[in-house]
Design an enzyme around this catalytic site. Sequence first.
Site, short mmCIF file in Angstrom:
data_model
loop_
_atom_site.label_atom_id
_atom_site.label_comp_id
_atom_site.label_asym_id
_atom_site.label_seq_id
_atom_site.Cartn_x
_atom_site.Cartn_y
_atom_site.Cartn_z
N TRP A 97 58.36 36.50 -88.24
CA TRP A 97 57.50 35.93 -89.28
C TRP A 97 57.65 34.42 -89.37
O TRP A 97 56.67 33.69 -89.56
CB TRP A 97 57.74 36.61 -90.62
CG TRP A 97 57.39 38.06 -90.57
CD1 TRP A 97 58.23 39.11 -90.73
CD2 TRP A 97 56.10 38.63 -90.29
NE1 TRP A 97 57.56 40.29 -90.58
CE2 TRP A 97 56.25 40.02 -90.30
CE3 TRP A 97 54.83 38.09 -90.01
CZ2 TRP A 97 55.19 40.90 -90.05
CZ3 TRP A 97 53.77 38.96 -89.78
CH2 TRP A 97 53.96 40.34 -89.80
N ASP A 113 59.70 31.89 -97.43
CA ASP A 113 59.00 33.17 -97.47
C ASP A 113 60.00 34.21 -97.95
O ASP A 113 60.98 34.50 -97.26
CB ASP A 113 58.49 33.49 -96.06
CG ASP A 113 57.94 34.90 -95.90
OD1 ASP A 113 57.94 35.67 -96.88
OD2 ASP A 113 57.51 35.24 -94.77
N LYS A 137 55.90 44.67 -100.63
CA LYS A 137 57.20 45.26 -100.30
C LYS A 137 57.96 45.66 -101.56
O LYS A 137 58.31 46.81 -101.75
CB LYS A 137 58.02 44.28 -99.46
CG LYS A 137 57.41 44.16 -98.06
CD LYS A 137 57.60 42.83 -97.45
CE LYS A 137 56.58 42.55 -96.39
NZ LYS A 137 56.39 43.61 -95.40
C1 LIG Z 1 58.79 38.34 -94.36
C2 LIG Z 1 57.32 38.54 -94.09
N1 LIG Z 1 56.50 37.49 -94.09
C3 LIG Z 1 55.19 37.62 -93.84
C4 LIG Z 1 54.62 38.83 -93.55
C5 LIG Z 1 53.15 38.92 -93.26
O1 LIG Z 1 52.50 39.33 -94.39
P1 LIG Z 1 50.95 39.78 -94.42
O2 LIG Z 1 50.86 41.05 -93.63
O3 LIG Z 1 50.71 39.96 -95.88
O4 LIG Z 1 50.15 38.67 -93.84
C6 LIG Z 1 55.44 39.98 -93.56
C7 LIG Z 1 54.83 41.30 -93.31
O5 LIG Z 1 55.43 42.30 -93.13
C8 LIG Z 1 56.83 39.82 -93.81
O6 LIG Z 1 57.64 40.87 -93.79
#
Ligand SMILES: Cc1ncc(COP(=O)(O)O)c(C=O)c1O
Length: 359
Positions: A101, A171, A195
């Site tokens: 991510w 994040d 989550k």
């Molecule tokens: C830590 C983290 N950041 C970003 C994301 C991406 O999120 P999205 O699917 O809402 O774009 C995820 C998705 O699982 C994630 O676990």
Amino acid sequence: MSRVYNFSAGPAVLPEEVLRTCAAEMLDYKGSGMSVMEMSHRSKDYQNIIDTAEADFRELLQVPDNYRVLFLQGGGNTQFAMVPMNLMKNRVADYIVTGQWAKKAAKEAEMYGKVNVIASSADKTFSYIPDLTNLQIDDDADYVYICQNNTIYGTTIKELPDTKGKPLVSDVSSMFLSEPMDVSKYGVLWGGVQKNVGPAGVTIVVIRDDLITEDVLPGTPTMLRYKTHADNKSLYNTPPCYNIYVCGLVFKWLKEMGGLSVMKERNEEKAKILYDFLDSSKMFKGTVVPRDRSLMNVPFITGNEELDKKFIAEASAAGFKNLKGHRTVGGMRASIYNAMPKEGVEKLVQFMDDFEKNN
Ligand SMILES: Cc1ncc(COP(=O)(O)O)c(C=O)c1O
């Protein structure tokens, strides 16, 4: 009705009490004669729902007055772009890459400026957190970016890096509201709610006032400016009304549970049950350096792909769902977010123990 133990990384388990309230209020929200789903976002009832959600969120996370809380759409992937579009005034940013991510966020930011990867754990498949004590922060960097809990690999940054005065952007999607945080240490923290906080479709951004400016990169769409949403208190356009309402119910549930310090204790207790078992098992092994282990996402393997598959199938049949590891790592992963009861983890460990004895 029978409910399973859902170990999904997200969308994920929600508190049963919250789902029951949703069901009870589905057709008639508090005597309004309509569902929250059918309500105008400009109505008094809805204004009250979003205001209460924000107030409860602020109280839980102890958000200081000089930070705005924004309820946005577009998921985490939209933040990967919004962060540079709004903050990259010098067109330079430093990224700490501890998983897919953060890597994706860095790649997106490269579209807007120079991205320095100042630390990475890619050399060992992101199974640890690199040393963040003395980072080479670029003098021109507009911010330093981290992904604080790595959902896929099951690591957590436990000590924030010294950013040498640059705003820290984090994040926190997969650890949101799982423990107290000192918001004042961040410039921006954001998380997709799917989550730990609510149903997919809402991203909560907590941003310090001075970082909300009109001075954004040329071409930044109105909807992708933090200022648009801050000025309009998350009601610039039609927000994901129902999903914000459910987040609000989760905030009430968290408050009733005793708040984030209590959640942290519960989460530590649950994670310990699973990690202690992994450390004592001869068949199952955790994949992460113990010091950096996440309280939320626990990846593990047997070392034998066929056995992993057999375990996942038998666990699923026994009501332990979504234990398959992320497609990029394989093996298993148990996500044990706030709403996973301790009993779910205890029963999983019992099942793993029985599986080990029988195989
Ligand atoms: C830590 C983290 N950041 C970003 C994301 C991406 O999120 P999205 O699917 O809402 O774009 C995820 C998705 O699982 C994630 O676990």
